[in-house]
Design a protein around this motif. Structure first.
Motif, mmCIF file in Angstrom:
data_model
loop_
_atom_site.group_PDB
_atom_site.id
_atom_site.type_symbol
_atom_site.label_atom_id
_atom_site.label_comp_id
_atom_site.label_asym_id
_atom_site.label_seq_id
_atom_site.Cartn_x
_atom_site.Cartn_y
_atom_site.Cartn_z
ATOM 1 N N ALA A 56 -92.925 65.862 -104.976
ATOM 2 C CA ALA A 56 -91.750 64.986 -104.839
ATOM 3 C C ALA A 56 -90.643 65.841 -104.233
ATOM 4 N N GLU A 57 -90.071 65.337 -103.141
ATOM 5 C CA GLU A 57 -89.150 66.183 -102.356
ATOM 6 C C GLU A 57 -87.685 65.979 -102.725
ATOM 7 N N VAL A 58 -86.950 67.081 -102.769
ATOM 8 C CA VAL A 58 -85.513 66.998 -103.017
ATOM 9 C C VAL A 58 -84.802 66.623 -101.707
ATOM 10 N N THR A 63 -78.525 74.941 -102.655
ATOM 11 C CA THR A 63 -79.387 75.363 -103.770
ATOM 12 C C THR A 63 -79.065 74.596 -105.056
ATOM 13 N N GLY A 64 -77.777 74.458 -105.356
ATOM 14 C CA GLY A 64 -77.376 73.802 -106.606
ATOM 15 C C GLY A 64 -77.904 72.379 -106.695
ATOM 16 N N SER A 65 -77.726 71.597 -105.615
ATOM 17 C CA SER A 65 -78.210 70.204 -105.625
ATOM 18 C C SER A 65 -79.724 70.160 -105.735
ATOM 19 N N MET A 66 -80.385 71.058 -105.018
ATOM 20 C CA MET A 66 -81.862 71.050 -105.054
ATOM 21 C C MET A 66 -82.363 71.313 -106.474
ATOM 22 N N VAL A 67 -81.760 72.308 -107.122
ATOM 23 C CA VAL A 67 -82.210 72.679 -108.473
ATOM 24 C C VAL A 67 -81.945 71.526 -109.445
ATOM 25 N N LYS A 68 -80.791 70.898 -109.291
ATOM 26 C CA LYS A 68 -80.427 69.776 -110.172
ATOM 27 C C LYS A 68 -81.431 68.616 -110.013
ATOM 28 N N ARG A 71 -84.950 69.498 -111.439
ATOM 29 C CA ARG A 71 -85.112 69.439 -112.905
ATOM 30 C C ARG A 71 -85.368 68.007 -113.366
ATOM 31 N N VAL A 72 -84.673 67.050 -112.738
ATOM 32 C CA VAL A 72 -84.860 65.632 -113.107
ATOM 33 C C VAL A 72 -86.284 65.188 -112.727
ATOM 34 N N LEU A 73 -86.712 65.561 -111.517
ATOM 35 C CA LEU A 73 -88.048 65.162 -111.050
ATOM 36 C C LEU A 73 -89.138 65.811 -111.906
ATOM 37 N N ALA A 74 -88.949 67.087 -112.221
ATOM 38 C CA ALA A 74 -89.965 67.818 -112.997
ATOM 39 C C ALA A 74 -90.099 67.241 -114.400
ATOM 40 N N ALA A 75 -89.030 66.630 -114.902
ATOM 41 C CA ALA A 75 -89.072 66.058 -116.252
ATOM 42 C C ALA A 75 -89.898 64.763 -116.295
ATOM 43 N N ILE A 76 -90.215 64.192 -115.132
ATOM 44 C CA ILE A 76 -90.996 62.947 -115.110
ATOM 45 C C ILE A 76 -92.394 63.185 -115.647
ATOM 46 N N ARG A 95 -86.882 80.273 -106.076
ATOM 47 C CA ARG A 95 -86.829 81.430 -106.982
ATOM 48 C C ARG A 95 -86.334 81.012 -108.372
ATOM 49 N N ILE A 96 -85.261 80.212 -108.396
ATOM 50 C CA ILE A 96 -84.706 79.760 -109.681
ATOM 51 C C ILE A 96 -85.729 78.886 -110.415
ATOM 52 N N LEU A 97 -86.331 77.956 -109.677
ATOM 53 C CA LEU A 97 -87.272 77.017 -110.307
ATOM 54 C C LEU A 97 -88.518 77.748 -110.806
#
Ligand code: E4P
Length: 216
Positions: A56-58, A63-68, A71-76, A95-97
């Motif tokens: 699922a693509e951001v 970087t901040g928006s992508m990470v945010k 996190r929502v997508l990964a929680a699905i 790297r952060i993810l």
């Protein structure tokens, strides 16, 4: 070789899954837009249908928006993999993810050094776009060959998803090279099963069977 289905269409995923051909699914904003449905709802439905990674693509570019978003997508669902564009901000997000245990698929890869950077940043997958390179008269599959060699040279665990597949030969050549995964549109996947000699053979067998049963 793992086959991912390159679609956000539920009917196609269901049909390919019944054939046992879906090891995962990749989506992108264009494919999601085509379905005319809410993004997260589509990803949730796919996760309920198949077992395997779902990209699922951001949409965000920093970087901040992508990470945010990630996190929502990964929680699905645990199978959701975050597709991140191959940019400097994208690499930072990867790297952060990775540090949070969220898998990423770095997309829009058009050069071997981009793929090397993505692996170094901690991407679980990279998506070289073979068809779009072919469109520019550049050998898309040479990119796959080079990325494979680089990953083997340095033992990177990042898996290559051959993307932007346009025809069966893309998948055949990629399989001969040993690419880990191909993400395939359903219209292309269906064509792998067909061969005129198979159809001719079935018709001849049935005709012989019918003749023998008519005479006995
Ligand atoms: C999948 O990850 C890619 O987004 C997709 O294969 C791109 O395909 P296209 O070049 O046919 O749009």
């Amino acid at each position: 070789m793992k086959f991912f289905l390159d679609t956000a269409n539920i009917d196609e995923i269901r049909a390919a899954n019944e054939m046992g051909m879906v090891d995962g699914v990749t989506t992108n904003p264009s494919l999601i837009a085509k379905e005319g449905r809410e993004f997260h709802e589509v990803i949730r439905e796919i996760a309920g249908l198949i077992e395997g990674p779902i990209s699922a693509e951001v949409i965000g570019l920093d970087t901040g928006s992508m990470v945010k978003e990630a996190r929502v997508l990964a929680a699905i669902h645990a199978n959701v993999v975050i597709k991140v564009p191959m940019t400097v901000d994208g690499l930072k997000a990867v790297r952060i993810l990775a540090g949070e245990g969220i898998r990423t698929n770095v997309t829009l890869i058009f050069s071997p050094l981009q793929a090397l950077m993505a692996a170094k940043a901690g991407a679980a997958y990279v998506s070289p776009f073979v068809g779009r390179l072919d469109d520019l008269s550049q050998e898309g599959l040479s990119l796959v060959e080079q990325v494979l060699r680089i990953y083997q040279n340095y033992d990177y665990q990042t898996e290559i998803i051959v993307a932007s597949v346009r025809h069966p030969l893309h998948v055949l050549e990629a399989a001969l090279m040993g690419a880990h995964i191909a993400t395939i549109p359903f219209s292309v996947l269906k064509r792998f099963a067909d061969h005129p000699m198979t159809e001719k053979g079935i018709a001849a067998f049935l005709a012989d069977w019918k003749k023998a049963n008519e005479t006995t």
